[in-house]
Design a protein around this motif. Structure first.
Motif, short mmCIF file in Angstrom:
data_model
loop_
_atom_site.label_atom_id
_atom_site.label_comp_id
_atom_site.label_asym_id
_atom_site.label_seq_id
_atom_site.Cartn_x
_atom_site.Cartn_y
_atom_site.Cartn_z
N GLN A 1 36.95 28.08 62.02
CA GLN A 1 37.51 29.27 61.40
C GLN A 1 36.41 30.18 60.85
OE1 GLN A 1 41.50 26.95 59.90
NE2 GLN A 1 40.44 28.17 58.40
N TYR B 1 44.16 40.18 54.80
CA TYR B 1 44.27 39.22 55.89
C TYR B 1 43.00 39.26 56.76
CZ TYR B 1 46.33 36.63 59.81
OH TYR B 1 46.58 35.71 60.79
N ASP C 1 40.29 37.60 54.81
CA ASP C 1 40.46 36.14 54.86
C ASP C 1 39.97 35.57 56.19
OD1 ASP C 1 41.57 36.11 52.32
OD2 ASP C 1 43.63 35.86 53.01
N ILE C 2 40.27 36.27 57.28
CA ILE C 2 39.80 35.82 58.60
C ILE C 2 38.28 35.79 58.62
CG2 ILE C 2 39.60 36.46 61.05
CD1 ILE C 2 42.46 37.65 60.79
N ARG D 1 41.46 31.70 57.23
CA ARG D 1 42.72 31.77 57.98
C ARG D 1 42.59 31.09 59.33
NH1 ARG D 1 47.45 34.35 55.86
NH2 ARG D 1 46.71 35.50 54.06
N ASN D 2 43.64 30.39 59.70
CA ASN D 2 43.76 29.85 61.04
C ASN D 2 44.59 30.87 61.82
OD1 ASN D 2 43.73 28.25 63.26
ND2 ASN D 2 44.98 26.60 62.39
N VAL D 3 43.93 31.72 62.55
CA VAL D 3 44.54 32.91 63.14
C VAL D 3 45.40 32.54 64.35
CG1 VAL D 3 44.06 35.22 64.03
CG2 VAL D 3 42.48 34.16 62.42
#
Length: 78
Positions: free
Chosen positions: A7, A38, A41-42, A47-49
């Motif tokens: 990630q 978001y 966070d990525i 985040r697990n996109v």
């Protein structure tokens, strides 16, 4: 490679491409209809996109999905 590291590496690849193109997080979020936090966070690896969002982000960055993963691989093998 463990999940968190994947990630983080993915997030770094997104951030790198975004910065190369001179696009802010806010602008990218607007282009792909996602919230700026978001995107943040990525980029931080938090985040697990989803596959859908990976394609949306690639489109917003005007790159092919494989180019994101190519960058991820390149940056993590050097």
């Amino acid at each position: 490679m463990e999940t968190i590291k994947i990630q983080q590496a993915f997030g770094q690849a997104i951030k790198s491409i975004r910065m190369e193109k001179g696009i802010s997080q806010e602008k990218l979020a607007e282009l792909v209809d996602l919230h700026r936090t978001y995107i943040s966070d990525i980029e931080r690896g938090g985040r697990n996109v989803s596959l859908v969002n990976i394609f949306r982000i690639a489109e917003g960055l005007e790159v092919k999905v494989f180019e994101i993963f190519q960058k991820l691989e390149k940056d993590n093998t050097e």
